[in-house]
Design an enzyme around this catalytic site. Sequence first.
Site, PDB file in Angstrom:
ATOM      1  N   SER A  20     -14.494  16.685 -20.652  1.00  0.00           N
ATOM      2  CA  SER A  20     -15.515  17.498 -19.826  1.00  0.00           C
ATOM      3  C   SER A  20     -15.058  17.255 -18.517  1.00  0.00           C
ATOM      4  O   SER A  20     -14.992  16.232 -17.894  1.00  0.00           O
ATOM      5  CB  SER A  20     -16.934  17.065 -19.879  1.00  0.00           C
ATOM      6  N   HIS A  44     -14.072  20.946 -22.027  1.00  0.00           N
ATOM      7  CA  HIS A  44     -15.410  21.063 -22.046  1.00  0.00           C
ATOM      8  C   HIS A  44     -15.977  21.638 -20.694  1.00  0.00           C
ATOM      9  O   HIS A  44     -15.455  20.780 -19.759  1.00  0.00           O
ATOM     10  CB  HIS A  44     -16.330  19.959 -22.618  1.00  0.00           C
ATOM     11  N   ASP A  46     -18.716  22.476 -17.917  1.00  0.00           N
ATOM     12  CA  ASP A  46     -20.256  22.427 -17.545  1.00  0.00           C
ATOM     13  C   ASP A  46     -20.590  23.479 -16.573  1.00  0.00           C
ATOM     14  O   ASP A  46     -20.563  23.036 -15.445  1.00  0.00           O
ATOM     15  CB  ASP A  46     -20.557  20.925 -17.379  1.00  0.00           C
ATOM     16  N   MET A  48     -23.718  24.858 -14.559  1.00  0.00           N
ATOM     17  CA  MET A  48     -25.194  24.500 -14.301  1.00  0.00           C
ATOM     18  C   MET A  48     -25.460  25.397 -13.196  1.00  0.00           C
ATOM     19  O   MET A  48     -24.667  25.693 -12.264  1.00  0.00           O
ATOM     20  CB  MET A  48     -25.005  22.928 -13.909  1.00  0.00           C
ATOM     21  N   HIS A  77     -20.370  25.267 -21.710  1.00  0.00           N
ATOM     22  CA  HIS A  77     -21.757  24.751 -21.824  1.00  0.00           C
ATOM     23  C   HIS A  77     -22.528  25.288 -20.972  1.00  0.00           C
ATOM     24  O   HIS A  77     -22.461  24.886 -19.620  1.00  0.00           O
ATOM     25  CB  HIS A  77     -21.608  23.143 -21.858  1.00  0.00           C
ATOM     26  N   MET A  79     -25.691  25.519 -18.994  1.00  0.00           N
ATOM     27  CA  MET A  79     -26.949  25.047 -18.443  1.00  0.00           C
ATOM     28  C   MET A  79     -27.650  25.790 -17.478  1.00  0.00           C
ATOM     29  O   MET A  79     -27.658  25.531 -16.249  1.00  0.00           O
ATOM     30  CB  MET A  79     -26.839  23.544 -18.179  1.00  0.00           C
ATOM     31  N   MET A 144     -27.170  16.693 -27.462  1.00  0.00           N
ATOM     32  CA  MET A 144     -27.002  16.016 -25.953  1.00  0.00           C
ATOM     33  C   MET A 144     -27.597  14.471 -26.404  1.00  0.00           C
ATOM     34  O   MET A 144     -28.565  14.203 -26.892  1.00  0.00           O
ATOM     35  CB  MET A 144     -27.815  16.598 -24.986  1.00  0.00           C
ATOM     36  N   GLY A 149     -27.248  17.541 -17.015  1.00  0.00           N
ATOM     37  CA  GLY A 149     -27.325  17.511 -15.465  1.00  0.00           C
ATOM     38  C   GLY A 149     -26.429  16.897 -14.625  1.00  0.00           C
ATOM     39  O   GLY A 149     -25.745  17.485 -13.576  1.00  0.00           O
ATOM     40  N   GLY A 152     -21.777  10.804 -16.239  1.00  0.00           N
ATOM     41  CA  GLY A 152     -22.109   9.077 -15.986  1.00  0.00           C
ATOM     42  C   GLY A 152     -23.448   8.527 -16.214  1.00  0.00           C
ATOM     43  O   GLY A 152     -23.654   7.502 -15.799  1.00  0.00           O
ATOM     44  N   ASP A 182     -22.446  14.693 -26.646  1.00  0.00           N
ATOM     45  CA  ASP A 182     -22.180  15.287 -25.280  1.00  0.00           C
ATOM     46  C   ASP A 182     -23.152  14.416 -24.505  1.00  0.00           C
ATOM     47  O   ASP A 182     -24.185  14.574 -24.312  1.00  0.00           O
ATOM     48  CB  ASP A 182     -22.382  16.820 -24.905  1.00  0.00           C
ATOM     49  N   GLY A 183     -22.370  13.524 -23.771  1.00  0.00           N
ATOM     50  CA  GLY A 183     -23.146  12.566 -22.789  1.00  0.00           C
ATOM     51  C   GLY A 183     -23.359  10.986 -23.119  1.00  0.00           C
ATOM     52  O   GLY A 183     -23.495  10.612 -24.332  1.00  0.00           O
ATOM     53  N   SER A 205     -16.979  11.114 -17.672  1.00  0.00           N
ATOM     54  CA  SER A 205     -16.590   9.948 -16.876  1.00  0.00           C
ATOM     55  C   SER A 205     -15.731   8.970 -17.750  1.00  0.00           C
ATOM     56  O   SER A 205     -14.777   8.353 -16.960  1.00  0.00           O
ATOM     57  CB  SER A 205     -17.870   9.206 -16.349  1.00  0.00           C
TER      58      SER A 205
HETATM   59  C1  DX5 Z   1     -24.269  16.637 -18.865  1.00  0.00           C
HETATM   60  C2  DX5 Z   1     -22.958  17.434 -19.362  1.00  0.00           C
HETATM   61  C3  DX5 Z   1     -21.997  16.690 -20.158  1.00  0.00           C
HETATM   62  C4  DX5 Z   1     -21.207  15.613 -19.072  1.00  0.00           C
HETATM   63  C5  DX5 Z   1     -20.952  14.468 -19.808  1.00  0.00           C
HETATM   64  O1  DX5 Z   1     -25.225  17.809 -18.443  1.00  0.00           O
HETATM   65  O2  DX5 Z   1     -23.259  18.397 -20.365  1.00  0.00           O
HETATM   66  O3  DX5 Z   1     -20.830  17.330 -20.694  1.00  0.00           O
HETATM   67  O4  DX5 Z   1     -20.261  16.028 -18.590  1.00  0.00           O
HETATM   68  O5  DX5 Z   1     -20.483  13.389 -18.737  1.00  0.00           O
HETATM   69  P1  DX5 Z   1     -20.403  11.820 -19.288  1.00  0.00           P
HETATM   70  O6  DX5 Z   1     -19.243  11.932 -20.271  1.00  0.00           O
HETATM   71  O7  DX5 Z   1     -19.880  11.043 -18.299  1.00  0.00           O
HETATM   72  O8  DX5 Z   1     -21.711  11.453 -19.813  1.00  0.00           O
HETATM   73 ZN    ZN Z   2     -21.667  19.505 -21.356  1.00  0.00          ZN
END
Ligand code: DX5
Ligand code: ZN
Length: 231
Positions: A20, A44, A46, A48, A77, A79, A144, A149, A152, A182-183, A205
């Site tokens: 990501s 990936h 993200d 937002m 993705h 959001m 998720m 959001g 890390g 994811d996450g 991260s």
């Molecule tokens: C969170 C995102 C994730 C995020 C994951 O809202 O959808 O894709 O980038 O980050 P890490 O892998 O650091 O948890």
């Molecule tokens: Zn994501």
Amino acid sequence: MSELRVQSGRMAARYKLAPSILSADFARLGEEVARIEKYADLLHVDAMDGHFVPPITIGPVVVKSLRKITGLPLECHLMVTDPLGQAEQFAEAGGTSVIAHIEPTPLLRRIREAGCQAALTLNPPTPLDAVLPWLERVDVLNVMTVNPGWAGQRFIREMLPKIAAARVEIDKRGLDVAIAVDGGIDLDTGREALDAGATVLGAASAIFSRPDPAEAARALKELLAEREAQS
Ligand code: DX5
Ligand code: ZN
């Protein structure tokens, strides 16, 4: 039902790594992608909008630029509060798949008609039951494992039974639906997610915030390759 597409020339794998870019340095995005590209199966992205979740990140213009510099499938993705209004923009920009948070049938139809694969997302508080009616109409179920959001955050281990239940249901129905997580995914939590039945690992991260992103991506990819060999 179609599999997630992978770079041309590669065998379609069941187990996939989805770095990501949320934790990448956006001022050097091309270089960041180039560093990890050979270990990635998907990229990936993200998106937002500051409404669905507080942060504002990136949109179709960045997808369009990424499309020019990498052959990797781009999973977008969303959001955002209006995925129905915005999915096509991501498809036109070169997105390969659109991951939506739970929305009814018209959105899934639109995503597929726009030439993209469709994925539904389960936020941590949402039970698996909420997506069961749509399983036949999606390519990927995105579980998720943090609240959306931010990169890390800590992996929410309580999601493991949800992943396992999704695996049982997908297999019982004989569907070819990938389960992405994811996450908070790193080598340890990724292994737990795979044990529970996930097939696609998304990580920001654990790749881009490490001193050596390529090495971090390589180690995650190796874990996936082991599973692939066993499958
Ligand atoms: C969170 C995102 C994730 C995020 C994951 O809202 O959808 O894709 O980038 O980050 P890490 O892998 O650091 O948890
Ligand atoms: Zn994501």
